[in-house]
Design a protein around this motif. Structure first.
Motif, short mmCIF file in Angstrom:
data_model
loop_
_atom_site.label_atom_id
_atom_site.label_comp_id
_atom_site.label_asym_id
_atom_site.label_seq_id
_atom_site.Cartn_x
_atom_site.Cartn_y
_atom_site.Cartn_z
N THR A 1 43.64 46.56 34.31
CA THR A 1 44.10 47.43 35.40
C THR A 1 43.01 48.43 35.77
O THR A 1 42.10 48.72 34.97
N GLY A 2 43.14 48.99 36.97
CA GLY A 2 42.22 50.03 37.39
C GLY A 2 42.34 51.27 36.53
O GLY A 2 41.35 51.97 36.26
N GLU A 3 43.56 51.56 36.05
CA GLU A 3 43.78 52.72 35.19
C GLU A 3 43.02 52.57 33.87
O GLU A 3 42.44 53.54 33.36
N TYR B 1 40.32 50.78 33.42
CA TYR B 1 38.88 50.91 33.72
C TYR B 1 38.49 52.38 33.85
O TYR B 1 37.46 52.81 33.30
N MET B 2 39.30 53.19 34.54
CA MET B 2 38.97 54.60 34.72
C MET B 2 39.01 55.35 33.39
O MET B 2 38.22 56.27 33.17
N PHE C 1 41.40 42.71 39.65
CA PHE C 1 40.91 43.82 40.48
C PHE C 1 39.41 43.91 40.23
O PHE C 1 38.90 43.37 39.24
N THR C 2 38.68 44.57 41.11
CA THR C 2 37.23 44.61 40.96
C THR C 2 36.71 46.02 41.24
O THR C 2 37.36 46.83 41.90
N SER C 3 35.51 46.26 40.72
CA SER C 3 34.81 47.51 40.99
C SER C 3 33.32 47.22 41.09
O SER C 3 32.49 47.92 40.49
N TYR D 1 29.71 51.11 37.90
CA TYR D 1 30.13 49.99 38.73
C TYR D 1 29.98 48.69 37.95
O TYR D 1 29.35 48.65 36.88
N TRP D 2 30.56 47.61 38.47
CA TRP D 2 30.42 46.30 37.85
C TRP D 2 29.18 45.60 38.39
O TRP D 2 28.82 45.75 39.56
#
Length: 236
Positions: A144-146, A148-149, A189-191, A218-219
């Motif tokens: 999830t984005g959470e 990752y953050m 999801f991506t970053s 970043y990825w």
């Protein structure tokens, strides 16, 4: 009559066994509703149903890959309305939490997940996968984005000089279709950084968390034989 049998010696062993350092052996303990030992037991009459079969399994990480210390505890009862079952479940949760806390590696808890940040040496993507597996964990996958953050926030605070961090993401199976190798799931999801992934020189098939500047994370896709730091995660 249903009997719940509690072996006091067993419970003492149970609470202390999390402090042991596992070596290359494997033991199997079975604690049934009829106690295997006579000393320190008591029974409470309830009804006629058989009690849960308790199993504690201890051994090396090859035998118990989901445990960071080679120990697993479980039982076969599924009656979530039984008050004794609830007591049993709480004891299981306690032992498992102590197992995590007493891991041979210093795990970090972020939002209820456990990670080991490999800061002090670098290796390629495949050896990073191997290291995590050998220690009862998986190379990082970001669901999830959470999540990752939370990882990025930890890196900013505790490891601000890290520039390249391996994850388990790869498109080695099919160009452009990234999956988390640790779970087999597609990246949902991506970053990615600007213009990425670009498969530079046609050899970049593994996913890293990269940093440029002070806080720009970043990825990026990189050649899998590049040697970077990495993150292992402990899956429940």
């Amino acid at each position: 009559m249903y009997k719940i049998v509690i072996n006091l010696c067993f419970l003492t062993t149970l609470l202390n066994v999390t402090l042991l350092k596992m070596t290359k052996f494997s033991l199997l303990f079975v604690f049934a509703s009829f106690c295997l030992f006579t000393g320190g037991t008591s029974s409470l009459p309830t009804n006629d149903k058989p009690g849960p079969l308790w199993i504690i399994q201890m051994g090396n990480r090859d035998n118990l890959p989901n445990s960071p210390r080679g120990m697993m505890i479980s039982h076969n009862s599924v009656d979530s309305t039984n008050p004794y079952q609830l007591m049993n479940d709480k004891m299981i949760d306690y032992v498992n939490s102590q197992t995590r806390k007493n891991s041979l590696l210093p795990l970090e808890e972020l939002n209820g997940n456990y990670y080991y940040f490999v800061k002090y040496f670098k290796t390629n993507f495949f050896k990073a996968m191997q290291f995590c597996k050998e220690n009862g964990m998986d190379l990082l996958s970001l669901e999830t984005g959470e999540e990752y953050m939370a990882i990025v926030s930890y890196l900013k605070k505790h490891y601000p000089k890290a520039e390249h961090i391996w994850t388990s993401g790869t498109d080695a199976g099919e160009e452009g279709s990234f999956v988390w190798l640790s779970t087999g799931r597609s990246v949902n999801f991506t970053s990615w950084g600007a213009g990425l992934p670009d498969n530079s020189a046609k050899i970049e098939h593994c996913l890293e968390i990269a940093r440029t500047g002070v806080e720009n994370y970043y990825w990026n896709d990189r050649a899998c034989n590049s040697e970077y730091n990495f993150i292992c995660e402990l899956r429940e």
